[in-house]
Design a protein around this motif. Structure first.
Motif, short mmCIF file in Angstrom:
data_model
loop_
_atom_site.label_atom_id
_atom_site.label_comp_id
_atom_site.label_asym_id
_atom_site.label_seq_id
_atom_site.Cartn_x
_atom_site.Cartn_y
_atom_site.Cartn_z
N HIS A 1 0.84 -1.19 0.00
CA HIS A 1 0.00 0.00 0.00
C HIS A 1 0.88 1.24 0.00
CE1 HIS A 1 -2.57 3.19 1.64
NE2 HIS A 1 -3.56 2.51 1.12
N GLU A 2 0.53 2.19 -0.86
CA GLU A 2 1.26 3.45 -0.94
C GLU A 2 0.34 4.60 -0.56
OE1 GLU A 2 3.29 3.82 -4.71
OE2 GLU A 2 3.50 1.65 -4.88
N GLY A 3 0.94 5.71 -0.16
CA GLY A 3 0.18 6.83 0.35
C GLY A 3 -0.80 7.44 -0.63
N ASP A 4 -0.52 7.29 -1.94
CA ASP A 4 -1.39 7.91 -2.94
C ASP A 4 -2.47 6.96 -3.46
OD1 ASP A 4 0.34 6.24 -4.26
OD2 ASP A 4 0.82 7.64 -5.88
N TRP A 5 -2.67 5.83 -2.79
CA TRP A 5 -3.72 4.88 -3.19
C TRP A 5 -5.07 5.42 -2.68
CZ3 TRP A 5 -2.61 -1.03 -3.38
CH2 TRP A 5 -1.44 -1.26 -4.13
N ILE A 6 -5.59 6.44 -3.35
CA ILE A 6 -6.77 7.14 -2.82
C ILE A 6 -8.00 7.00 -3.71
CG2 ILE A 6 -5.46 8.83 -1.50
CD1 ILE A 6 -5.76 10.78 -3.82
N ASN A 7 -7.86 6.38 -4.88
CA ASN A 7 -9.04 6.15 -5.71
C ASN A 7 -8.77 4.98 -6.67
OD1 ASN A 7 -7.83 7.16 -8.24
ND2 ASN A 7 -8.06 9.22 -7.34
N GLN A 8 -9.83 4.59 -7.36
CA GLN A 8 -9.75 3.41 -8.22
C GLN A 8 -8.75 3.58 -9.35
OE1 GLN A 8 -13.06 2.37 -10.99
NE2 GLN A 8 -13.25 0.51 -9.73
N ASP A 9 -8.74 4.76 -9.99
CA ASP A 9 -7.85 4.97 -11.14
C ASP A 9 -6.38 4.86 -10.76
OD1 ASP A 9 -10.01 5.32 -12.80
OD2 ASP A 9 -9.99 7.51 -12.67
N ASP B 1 -2.60 -4.50 3.82
CA ASP B 1 -3.04 -3.12 3.59
C ASP B 1 -3.34 -2.88 2.12
OD1 ASP B 1 -2.85 -2.52 6.26
OD2 ASP B 1 -0.86 -1.60 6.11
N ALA B 2 -2.51 -3.43 1.24
CA ALA B 2 -2.74 -3.28 -0.20
C ALA B 2 -4.04 -3.97 -0.60
CB ALA B 2 -1.57 -3.84 -0.99
N LEU B 3 -4.28 -5.15 -0.02
CA LEU B 3 -5.49 -5.90 -0.33
C LEU B 3 -6.74 -5.14 0.12
CD1 LEU B 3 -6.73 -8.48 -1.46
CD2 LEU B 3 -6.47 -9.51 0.81
N ILE B 4 -6.66 -4.47 1.26
CA ILE B 4 -7.80 -3.68 1.74
C ILE B 4 -8.16 -2.60 0.72
CG2 ILE B 4 -8.50 -1.98 3.46
CD1 ILE B 4 -6.95 -3.59 5.54
N ALA B 5 -7.14 -1.87 0.23
CA ALA B 5 -7.38 -0.81 -0.74
C ALA B 5 -7.91 -1.37 -2.06
CB ALA B 5 -6.10 -0.02 -0.98
N ILE B 6 -7.36 -2.49 -2.50
CA ILE B 6 -7.79 -3.10 -3.76
C ILE B 6 -9.24 -3.53 -3.68
CG2 ILE B 6 -7.46 -5.17 -5.20
CD1 ILE B 6 -4.43 -4.87 -4.60
N GLU B 7 -9.64 -4.10 -2.54
CA GLU B 7 -11.04 -4.51 -2.36
C GLU B 7 -11.95 -3.30 -2.23
OE1 GLU B 7 -10.65 -7.02 1.08
OE2 GLU B 7 -10.78 -8.84 -0.15
N LYS B 8 -11.49 -2.27 -1.52
CA LYS B 8 -12.30 -1.08 -1.29
C LYS B 8 -12.65 -0.38 -2.60
CE LYS B 8 -12.24 3.43 1.05
NZ LYS B 8 -11.46 4.33 1.95
#
Length: 216
Positions: free
Chosen positions: A58-66, A96-103
């Motif tokens: 997970h990186e800090g700029d993972w803030i939206n789908q695109d 953490d990366a998986l959480i963002a990917i699912e979200k």
């Protein structure tokens, strides 16, 4: 899934090598941190010296789908480069990366990356995430049989989600064993369960379902 408790069990590396040579894709899903999981992967022969390791964190700029989709495309380019060079690679995925990917609903892209990997290690994943990963694979590839093996209560969801659940009797209680379809005493016995009993059961089913000469 787990092949270790506090130390490697006997013949883990040989069992893993045999399973890999049979063309079965291996995943390790653990609550350990990335460095620990990689060290375990190397010590049990899951990751070898010639294998390229690609880590999705997970990186800090993972803030939206695109943005997340673009990041996964960059990882895809690294994978493509490794495949062009005929280099096997291990894919490391953090919780953490998986959480963002699912979200942000980009699991489909993740599955594309995962299926290209020789080895997948999920690190810092929760019991619920272990279960979610199994269900994701089943959903995206319905024809792929899944087997989950674990030795603790945190593996129960994963074991029950897979087509076949195997519990290892260990020091972490009996929850995994009680939730499983099959129970074994050590990880090395998975080899016999799969390639002797599993093959014999499959052969027997074929004999029972094959038409007799008089029916043809």
């Amino acid at each position: 899934c787990t092949a270790v408790e506090d130390k490697l069990q006997d013949e883990v590396a040989d069992t893993i090598k045999f399973i890999r040579n049979a063309g079965i894709q291996l995943w390790v899903l653990t609550g350990d941190k990335v460095e620990t999981a990689i060290n375990i992967g190397k010590s049990c022969g899951l990751i070898d010296a010639q294998m390229k390791v690609i880590t999705i964190e997970h990186e800090g700029d993972w803030i939206n789908q695109d943005i997340i989709y673009q990041k996964l495309c960059l990882y895809e380019a690294q994978i493509g480069e490794a495949m062009t060079e005929n280099v096997n690679f291990a894919l490391i995925l953090t919780g953490d990366a998986l959480i963002a990917i699912e979200k942000y609903k980009v699991e489909f892209k993740l599955v594309e990356l995962i299926h290209s990997a020789k080895v997948v290690l999920g690190c810092r994943v929760s019991p619920k995430q272990k279960q979610d990963i199994v269900q994701l694979v089943k959903k995206k590839n319905p024809k792929a049989p899944t087997l989950a093996i674990g030795d603790g209560a945190n593996d129960v969801g994963m074991i029950t989600a897979a087509h076949v659940g195997v519990g290892i009797q260990g020091f972490e209680g009996q929850q995994a064993v009680r939730a499983s379809d099959y129970a074994i005493g050590e990880f090395k016995l998975l080899k016999r369960l799969l390639f002797y009993y599993g093959r014999e059961y499959y052969r027997t089913c074929l004999l029972y379902t094959s038409p007799s000469p008089r029916d043809s």
